[in-house]
Design a protein around this motif. Structure first.
Motif, PDB file in Angstrom:
ATOM      1  N   GLY A   1       0.862  -1.178   0.000  1.00  0.00           N
ATOM      2  CA  GLY A   1       0.000   0.000   0.000  1.00  0.00           C
ATOM      3  C   GLY A   1       0.893   1.220   0.000  1.00  0.00           C
ATOM      4  N   LEU A   2       0.283   2.382  -0.187  1.00  0.00           N
ATOM      5  CA  LEU A   2       1.043   3.623  -0.204  1.00  0.00           C
ATOM      6  C   LEU A   2       0.472   4.593   0.824  1.00  0.00           C
ATOM      7  N   THR A   3       1.345   5.384   1.432  1.00  0.00           N
ATOM      8  CA  THR A   3       0.889   6.437   2.328  1.00  0.00           C
ATOM      9  C   THR A   3       0.274   7.548   1.481  1.00  0.00           C
ATOM     10  N   GLU A   4      -0.303   8.526   2.144  1.00  0.00           N
ATOM     11  CA  GLU A   4      -0.864   9.669   1.411  1.00  0.00           C
ATOM     12  C   GLU A   4       0.206  10.380   0.594  1.00  0.00           C
ATOM     13  N   ALA A   5       1.470  10.291   1.045  1.00  0.00           N
ATOM     14  CA  ALA A   5       2.581  10.924   0.331  1.00  0.00           C
ATOM     15  C   ALA A   5       3.147  10.029  -0.771  1.00  0.00           C
ATOM     16  N   GLY A   6       2.565   8.839  -0.974  1.00  0.00           N
ATOM     17  CA  GLY A   6       3.026   7.944  -2.031  1.00  0.00           C
ATOM     18  C   GLY A   6       4.200   7.068  -1.654  1.00  0.00           C
ATOM     19  N   VAL A   7       4.468   6.924  -0.362  1.00  0.00           N
ATOM     20  CA  VAL A   7       5.571   6.104   0.127  1.00  0.00           C
ATOM     21  C   VAL A   7       5.070   4.681   0.366  1.00  0.00           C
ATOM     22  N   PRO A   8       5.836   3.658  -0.036  1.00  0.00           N
ATOM     23  CA  PRO A   8       5.416   2.265   0.230  1.00  0.00           C
ATOM     24  C   PRO A   8       5.300   2.008   1.736  1.00  0.00           C
ATOM     25  N   VAL A   9       4.160   1.507   2.167  1.00  0.00           N
ATOM     26  CA  VAL A   9       3.940   1.310   3.603  1.00  0.00           C
ATOM     27  C   VAL A   9       4.775   0.162   4.149  1.00  0.00           C
TER      28      VAL A   9
END
Length: 181
Positions: free
Chosen positions: A147-155
């Motif tokens: 998944g991705l955070t709101e900032a587009g970082v891989p969780v």
């Protein structure tokens, strides 16, 4: 359900974990890249390992996963890793990084799937770019995330709150093949 099996490869000084494998069948293993390794070994699980196994286990065509890390220096607390990076001999850090990148590149070459799971622990920069290049075989393979955070970082597998990934959720494409890092 098949029993979860495991193996681990550590440096001779036991300060670096080069890879950690978990498998339940003979099918191919996904390559997962996180930020910093714990002391988890072939037999002893930790919360991240348990969650990774749960997130990967029921994906068709996969029999397990190989976990590598952006930095292979064992540091359960990311602050310990940052301190090591700031205080260690720069030449020793560079040798560790070079060797780790070579391992990541070799594993990525044969992995059927490459998953990035480092959360917000790996800042943008030249070293992260080198890891992305190694994982993607220089842009030839897609990189996925749970998944991705709101900032587009891989969780990270242990993400909480809105970034928590439900079991069975489809993977998210993070970097398409041939996309600049």
């Amino acid at each position: 359900m098949t029993t979860l099996q495991g193996s681990a490869v550590f440096s001779a000084c036991a300060q670096h974990r080069h890879r950690l494998d978990r498998w339940w069948s003979d099918e191919p293993r996904a390559l997962v890249c996180a930020a910093n390794p714990s002391r988890t070994d072939a037999l002893r699980p930790d919360p991240t390992m348990c969650r990774l196994a749960a997130l990967v286990r029921h994906r068709p065509g996969l029999g397990g996963f190989v976990l590598v890390n952006v930095e292979d220096r064992i540091a359960t607390d990311p602050a310990d890793l940052r301190r090591w990076l700031e205080t260690a001999d720069p030449a020793a850090v560079e040798v560790a990084r070079r060797d780790n990148l070579a391992r990541i590149r070799a594993l990525a070459a044969t992995a059927p799937l490459r998953i990035v799971a480092w959360g917000t622990l790996v800042p943008p920069g030249p070293h992260r770019d080198r890891v992305i290049a190694a994982l993607s075989a220089d842009g030839r393979h897609d990189l996925f995330a749970f998944g991705l955070t709101e900032a587009g970082v891989p969780v990270h597998p242990l993400a909480r709150g809105p970034s928590r990934v439900p079991l069975g959720a489809p993977l998210v494409l993070w970097r398409a093949a041939d996309e600049p890092s």
